[in-house]
Motif scaffolding. Structure first.
Motif, PDB file in Angstrom:
ATOM      1  N   TYR A   1       0.786  -1.277  -0.238  1.00 20.94           N
ATOM      2  CA  TYR A   1      -0.013  -0.078   0.025  1.00 20.94           C
ATOM      3  C   TYR A   1       0.840   1.057  -0.088  1.00 20.94           C
ATOM      4  O   TYR A   1       0.454   2.400   0.765  1.00 20.94           O
ATOM      5  CB  TYR A   1      -0.963  -0.147   1.101  1.00 20.94           C
TER       6      TYR A   1
ATOM      7  N   GLN B   1      -7.332 -13.576  -5.002  1.00 18.93           N
ATOM      8  CA  GLN B   1      -6.040 -12.959  -5.259  1.00 18.93           C
ATOM      9  C   GLN B   1      -5.000 -14.017  -5.714  1.00 18.93           C
ATOM     10  O   GLN B   1      -4.707 -14.911  -5.168  1.00 18.93           O
ATOM     11  CB  GLN B   1      -5.627 -12.252  -3.990  1.00 18.93           C
ATOM     12  N   ALA B   2      -5.242 -13.968  -7.214  1.00 12.37           N
ATOM     13  CA  ALA B   2      -4.391 -15.241  -8.040  1.00 12.37           C
ATOM     14  C   ALA B   2      -3.023 -15.316  -7.711  1.00 12.37           C
ATOM     15  O   ALA B   2      -2.457 -16.365  -7.877  1.00 12.37           O
ATOM     16  CB  ALA B   2      -4.512 -14.854  -9.360  1.00 12.37           C
TER      17      ALA B   2
ATOM     18  N   ASN C   1       5.985  -9.223  -8.717  1.00 12.91           N
ATOM     19  CA  ASN C   1       5.382  -8.523  -9.767  1.00 12.91           C
ATOM     20  C   ASN C   1       6.673  -8.071 -10.656  1.00 12.91           C
ATOM     21  O   ASN C   1       7.728  -8.067 -10.230  1.00 12.91           O
ATOM     22  CB  ASN C   1       4.890  -6.917  -9.510  1.00 12.91           C
TER      23      ASN C   1
ATOM     24  N   SER D   1       1.995 -12.968  -1.329  1.00 16.59           N
ATOM     25  CA  SER D   1       2.317 -13.363  -2.665  1.00 16.59           C
ATOM     26  C   SER D   1       3.290 -14.167  -3.027  1.00 16.59           C
ATOM     27  O   SER D   1       4.404 -14.174  -2.418  1.00 16.59           O
ATOM     28  CB  SER D   1       2.774 -12.153  -3.240  1.00 16.59           C
TER      29      SER D   1
ATOM     30  N   TYR E   1      -2.164   4.967  -2.578  1.00 15.58           N
ATOM     31  CA  TYR E   1      -2.692   3.611  -2.941  1.00 15.58           C
ATOM     32  C   TYR E   1      -3.997   3.659  -2.904  1.00 15.58           C
ATOM     33  O   TYR E   1      -4.750   3.894  -1.622  1.00 15.58           O
ATOM     34  CB  TYR E   1      -2.365   2.189  -2.004  1.00 15.58           C
TER      35      TYR E   1
ATOM     36  N   GLU F   1      -4.125 -14.563 -13.446  1.00 16.87           N
ATOM     37  CA  GLU F   1      -5.781 -14.755 -13.583  1.00 16.87           C
ATOM     38  C   GLU F   1      -6.085 -14.984 -15.329  1.00 16.87           C
ATOM     39  O   GLU F   1      -6.836 -15.897 -15.614  1.00 16.87           O
ATOM     40  CB  GLU F   1      -6.419 -13.446 -13.320  1.00 16.87           C
TER      41      GLU F   1
ATOM     42  N   TYR G   1      13.329  -3.830  -4.494  1.00 20.36           N
ATOM     43  CA  TYR G   1      11.954  -4.474  -4.409  1.00 20.36           C
ATOM     44  C   TYR G   1      12.051  -5.834  -4.147  1.00 20.36           C
ATOM     45  O   TYR G   1      12.495  -6.874  -4.872  1.00 20.36           O
ATOM     46  CB  TYR G   1      11.113  -4.402  -5.993  1.00 20.36           C
TER      47      TYR G   1
HETATM   48  N1  EPU Z   1      -4.830  -8.141 -10.092  1.00 23.70           N
HETATM   49  C1  EPU Z   1      -5.785  -9.190 -10.887  1.00 23.70           C
HETATM   50  N2  EPU Z   1      -6.221 -10.623 -10.545  1.00 23.70           N
HETATM   51  C2  EPU Z   1      -5.770 -11.015  -9.268  1.00 23.70           C
HETATM   52  C3  EPU Z   1      -4.728 -10.095  -8.357  1.00 23.70           C
HETATM   53  C4  EPU Z   1      -4.403  -8.792  -8.715  1.00 23.70           C
HETATM   54  O1  EPU Z   1      -6.221  -8.838 -12.086  1.00 23.70           O
HETATM   55  O2  EPU Z   1      -6.114 -12.053  -8.825  1.00 23.70           O
HETATM   56  C5  EPU Z   1      -4.528  -7.026 -10.524  1.00 23.70           C
HETATM   57  C6  EPU Z   1      -5.566  -6.010 -10.492  1.00 23.70           C
HETATM   58  O3  EPU Z   1      -5.510  -5.101 -11.774  1.00 23.70           O
HETATM   59  C7  EPU Z   1      -5.274  -5.190  -9.287  1.00 23.70           C
HETATM   60  C8  EPU Z   1      -3.717  -5.363  -9.315  1.00 23.70           C
HETATM   61  O4  EPU Z   1      -3.530  -6.683  -9.669  1.00 23.70           O
HETATM   62  O5  EPU Z   1      -5.579  -3.975  -9.264  1.00 23.70           O
HETATM   63  C9  EPU Z   1      -2.961  -4.962  -7.920  1.00 23.70           C
HETATM   64  O6  EPU Z   1      -3.451  -6.018  -7.133  1.00 23.70           O
HETATM   65  P1  EPU Z   1      -3.245  -5.931  -5.625  1.00 23.70           P
HETATM   66  O7  EPU Z   1      -3.510  -4.474  -5.002  1.00 23.70           O
HETATM   67  O8  EPU Z   1      -3.770  -7.084  -4.811  1.00 23.70           O
HETATM   68  O9  EPU Z   1      -1.612  -5.953  -5.484  1.00 23.70           O
HETATM   69  P2  EPU Z   1      -0.526  -6.948  -6.242  1.00 23.70           P
HETATM   70  O10 EPU Z   1       0.313  -6.263  -6.948  1.00 23.70           O
HETATM   71  O11 EPU Z   1      -0.999  -8.082  -6.222  1.00 23.70           O
HETATM   72  C10 EPU Z   1       1.321  -6.237  -4.274  1.00 23.70           C
HETATM   73  C11 EPU Z   1       2.102  -6.983  -3.075  1.00 23.70           C
HETATM   74  C12 EPU Z   1       1.295  -7.516  -1.804  1.00 23.70           C
HETATM   75  C13 EPU Z   1       0.695  -6.005  -1.400  1.00 23.70           C
HETATM   76  C14 EPU Z   1       0.042  -5.311  -2.485  1.00 23.70           C
HETATM   77  C15 EPU Z   1      -0.494  -4.106  -1.907  1.00 23.70           C
HETATM   78  C16 EPU Z   1       3.947  -8.097  -4.637  1.00 23.70           C
HETATM   79  C17 EPU Z   1       4.441  -9.398  -4.991  1.00 23.70           C
HETATM   80  N3  EPU Z   1       2.904  -8.060  -3.817  1.00 23.70           N
HETATM   81  O12 EPU Z   1       0.393  -7.097  -4.740  1.00 23.70           O
HETATM   82  O13 EPU Z   1       2.215  -8.048  -0.947  1.00 23.70           O
HETATM   83  O14 EPU Z   1      -0.076  -6.567  -0.260  1.00 23.70           O
HETATM   84  O15 EPU Z   1       0.658  -5.259  -3.448  1.00 23.70           O
HETATM   85  O16 EPU Z   1       0.382  -3.159  -1.785  1.00 23.70           O
HETATM   86  O17 EPU Z   1       4.563  -7.024  -4.594  1.00 23.70           O
HETATM   87  C18 EPU Z   1       3.291 -10.104  -0.268  1.00 23.70           C
HETATM   88  O18 EPU Z   1       4.396  -9.430  -0.784  1.00 23.70           O
HETATM   89  O19 EPU Z   1       3.288 -11.150   0.336  1.00 23.70           O
HETATM   90  C19 EPU Z   1       1.880  -9.149  -0.639  1.00 23.70           C
HETATM   91  C20 EPU Z   1       0.926  -9.634  -0.158  1.00 23.70           C
END
Ligand code: EPU
Length: 329
Positions: free
Chosen positions: A120, A287-288, A232, A228, A185, A269, A153
């Motif tokens: 976030y 959350q895929a 990313n 995760s 965020y 996804e 990162y």
């Molecule tokens: N999205 C999809 N499908 C999904 C999941 C995500 O289309 O099943 C797309 C959507 O566009 C969504 C975007 O991905 O808007 C971002 O999703 P989300 O906000 O859930 O964040 P993320 O990029 O998937 C990262 C971190 C998380 C952290 C969140 C919020 C990484 C690898 N993961 O996830 O960290 O909580 O942002 O900041 O950078 C972790 O590291 O274990 C973790 C949970």
């Protein structure tokens, strides 16, 4: 023999010949690091791939102290075995701002710099002053300042050059006494608006983060997971344009290195894996990017699913997903 099931958030039922708690620096100085060993904190970012491990040190170092205070800010020393979320709650209760966006991240304080945890809009490196610990096996005490930690990162020197050879005992964080909420965020602001909060305190931000996480991420106490599973990916603009011409709806964000960041969750996804299972493992339905243990998964079950997902994402998008989780093989 000891079961490691309750010591790893995936809930993998591997075994350890010896489980050795480290409760003080004296324990650390008396411990034998000349034989093969592993160090476990909260076990929230590891995938246990072996059925038996030999010696595992459990980090149980405790303690939180204010070590310096000015009118505007405060330096807090926190021992590496403390639970991360409980420490965040302590900072919020004291009205020290800086890590409230990192509420509810599972794991210990010691794992936070290894991964440079982030969520976030905030990363640990934004507030970290230094990391203290021992270089093993000589047990040489060392302190790394922020730039020496080589944060990037989801990575640091502790995950690369010093992997398995450094025992983090504590970290020092510089936190602000002024409440400066970080709302970049989008979904944080959305929740606060919905609740009619226009001037949020750090407690409000922490509560918003907690509710977002609870709505998307499985509670590891109920469903085994390690957050995760993959990072990313950041790719050059040219490569992005080629992908975008085939997949026009692909979400993308500029990153601070001039590259384009893609959501691995979206890629997974699109390959049809969201909510789908392979043997005892699955990609989480909300959350895929989060892989889950459906009950009796072995580490290998989770790995098989991860490799299948990597293959499919590579076939469809030409991108190699890089795991965020540490493999204990
Ligand atoms: N999205 C999809 N499908 C999904 C999941 C995500 O289309 O099943 C797309 C959507 O566009 C969504 C975007 O991905 O808007 C971002 O999703 P989300 O906000 O859930 O964040 P993320 O990029 O998937 C990262 C971190 C998380 C952290 C969140 C919020 C990484 C690898 N993961 O996830 O960290 O909580 O942002 O900041 O950078 C972790 O590291 O274990 C973790 C949970």
């Amino acid at each position: 023999m000891h079961s490691l099931k309750r010591y790893n958030s995936f809930g993998i039922d591997a075994l350890a010949n010896e489980l050795l708690p480290i409760k003080s620096e004296a324990d650390l100085l008396n411990a034998d690091f000349s034989q093969p060993y592993r160090i476990l904190g909260g076990g929230t970012n590891v995938l246990l791939l072996k059925s038996v491990y030999d010696r595992i040190f459990l980090n149980q170092l405790q303690g939180i102290q204010i070590v310096n205070e000015t009118e505007d800010d405060v330096t807090v020393h926190v021992a590496s075995g403390e639970n991360w979320h409980e420490f965040v709650m302590w900072t919020v209760a004291h009205k020290f701002s800086g890590i409230e966006n990192l509420s509810l991240i599972p794991g210990t304080v010691g794992a936070a710099p290894v991964q440079n945890i982030g969520a976030y809009g905030v990363e640990l490196k934004n507030v970290l002053q230094s990391v203290e610990g021992y270089h093993l096996p000589e047990k040489l005490k060392v302190k790394f300042n922020n730039s020496e930690c080589q944060f990037s990162y989801r990575s640091s020197i502790f995950k690369t050059t010093l992997k398995n050879s450094f025992f983090i005992t504590g970290i020092n964080l510089l936190l602000s006494k002024k409440q400066i909420p970080k709302l970049e965020y989008g979904s944080i602001k959305e929740i606060l608006d919905k609740n009619g909060i226009s001037k949020p305190s750090i407690l409000d931000v922490s509560n918003a983060v907690i509710s977002i996480r609870q709505s998307k991420l499985p509670d590891p106490k109920i469903i085994g997971n390690a957050g995760s599973f993959f990072k990313n990916s950041s790719i050059p603009l040219k490569q992005f344009e080629v992908i975008k011409s085939k997949f026009p709806t692909i979400p993308a964000y500029p990153d601070d290195l001039g590259m384009v960041k893609l959501s691995s969750g979206w890629l997974i996804e699109q390959c049809g894996w969201k909510g789908k299972q392979l043997n005892n493992a699955a990609s989480y339905e909300k959350q895929a990017l989060v892989l889950i243990n459906l009950g009796h998964a072995s580490g290998q079950d989770i790995l098989n699913l991860a490799q299948k997902i990597q293959e499919d994402v590579y076939l469809k998008f030409g991108l190699k997903l890089e795991p965020e989780v540490n493999f204990w093989d």
